[in-house]
Design an enzyme around this catalytic site. Sequence first.
Site, PDB file in Angstrom:
ATOM      1  N   ARG A 275       4.174  14.998  -6.102  1.00  0.00           N
ATOM      2  CA  ARG A 275       3.912  14.913  -7.539  1.00  0.00           C
ATOM      3  C   ARG A 275       2.431  15.198  -7.795  1.00  0.00           C
ATOM      4  NH1 ARG A 275       4.200   9.070  -6.444  1.00  0.00           N
ATOM      5  NH2 ARG A 275       6.377   8.994  -7.120  1.00  0.00           N
TER       6      ARG A 275
ATOM      7  N   GLY B 204       0.873  -1.154   0.000  1.00  0.00           N
ATOM      8  CA  GLY B 204       0.000   0.000   0.000  1.00  0.00           C
ATOM      9  C   GLY B 204       0.917   1.213   0.000  1.00  0.00           C
TER      10      GLY B 204
ATOM     11  N   LYS C  11       6.003  11.396  -1.768  1.00  0.00           N
ATOM     12  CA  LYS C  11       7.002  10.328  -1.684  1.00  0.00           C
ATOM     13  C   LYS C  11       8.030  10.762  -0.646  1.00  0.00           C
ATOM     14  CE  LYS C  11       9.648   7.366  -4.847  1.00  0.00           C
ATOM     15  NZ  LYS C  11      10.047   7.184  -6.269  1.00  0.00           N
TER      16      LYS C  11
ATOM     17  N   ARG D  59      -4.516   2.551  -8.752  1.00  0.00           N
ATOM     18  CA  ARG D  59      -3.644   1.616  -9.452  1.00  0.00           C
ATOM     19  C   ARG D  59      -4.394   0.329  -9.799  1.00  0.00           C
ATOM     20  NH1 ARG D  59       1.435   2.911  -6.367  1.00  0.00           N
ATOM     21  NH2 ARG D  59       1.010   4.943  -5.459  1.00  0.00           N
TER      22      ARG D  59
ATOM     23  N   ASP E 100       1.079  -2.705  -8.959  1.00  0.00           N
ATOM     24  CA  ASP E 100       0.843  -1.580  -8.052  1.00  0.00           C
ATOM     25  C   ASP E 100       1.460  -0.295  -8.571  1.00  0.00           C
ATOM     26  OD1 ASP E 100       3.176  -3.293  -7.216  1.00  0.00           O
ATOM     27  OD2 ASP E 100       3.633  -1.499  -6.052  1.00  0.00           O
TER      28      ASP E 100
END
Length: 445
Positions: A174, A86, A108, A181, A246
């Site tokens: 981002r 996940g 991230k 996904r 993923d």
Amino acid sequence: MSSFEPRTSIHELGDDFYDAVEPADFNLVGVRYFDEDLAKDIGLNLTDHQVVDYFLHFKPLEGSLPEPLALRYHGHQFRHYNPDIGDGRGFLFAQCEHEEKLLDFGTKGSGTTPFSRSGDGRLTLLGGVREALATTHLHAMGVNTSRTLALIETDEALQRHDEPSPTRAAVMTRLSHSHIRFGTFQRQAFFGKTENLEALVQYCIRHFYAGATNVAEFYDKVVKASADTVASWMAAGFVHGVMNTDNMNITGESFDYGPYRFLPYLEPGFTAAYFDHNGLYAFGRQPDAMGWNLAQLAQSLSLITEDAPLIASLENFADHYQAALNAHVLRRLGVTSKGAATDNAFIQTTFQLLKDSQTPWPQFWHDWHGGAGRADSLQAEAYEGQAWTDWATDYAQFEPVSAPPEMDRAASLLYEEIGALWQPIAENDDWSGFEAKLTDLSHPV
């Protein structure tokens, strides 16, 4: 001027799809990258202080999500199913609407989540630099890609086995068209939650594929979008490196640039990830890998619709891919189509010649863009010989639609170049090469 239009659309899915999380408490070292033009385009006119507030400390954007959400998903990782993944070092921070598209702010390196397992939830500064470079280059070459919005260095020293450690840390944000996904569907199918699968499909139709009216039509659009994405990678000479389910976005947008590479020469077996020992995701195997991933998505969707239309759409993947490859290659060359049969033959010949001749990949596209055939090329001697003469004759039948580039060299992002850019940053905190490279990469050829 655009005005920011916040959204909370992800809440339509409910608690089975995410976990609320808190970002890590970071100390600022410096804002190393911020795409001000992109921010202004979506209506965010921010001061330097606000950039830090929103993209380091993750103060909620007014009207959007009140708290970050780590999304739940499963995935096939190198063809092995993993139910223990996940958002492990990122989360969905905010959403907005722009030009009738729902956009997600994903992070991230923003800290641990329930899915971090043994990881520290952090991102190395080098990893963030690599992603900013990749998205800039791919966007300029017409690839449907996420965009790096912000990269902010923090004061942590990270331990990594694949970088000299301790190494510098950063947190990145981002902007993506969807955070959903293939693995998001796989998780719901794994638990047999057909109502959640139905809800997820309807969410995707509502926000990403408004023309679809049912599950089968939704899947067909995902197949077409995915075929276009992998075709654009092939035309760009890009190797994603980790094509796990993923890491596949249902809008076809590519994202999450870890161990990527760009081709120095056309080599079908060229791989990006040092741990891809069998070349599963090598350059030449990427179309097949995408087809395999789409088959896994179809398997999940088969719980809520008939198999036949899913199989029919999947069987059309190869044709969609070929048509998209033709379009992307001709666009990179700056010429018009001569029809499917002629285009197919020419592009097959082009790729075979590039492989056989080992002509430097980035320079080739620069030299021949717009029908140029540059006599002043840095590698003009590479185009000598009968094979290239015959190819140039075939190429001359395609009409140019864009002008040849004025510069005498190609924009490139080879592995060695990233290392050369990183060295002055690591040693002297000198970012001038990185900034110059971003400007260079903004030119598509």
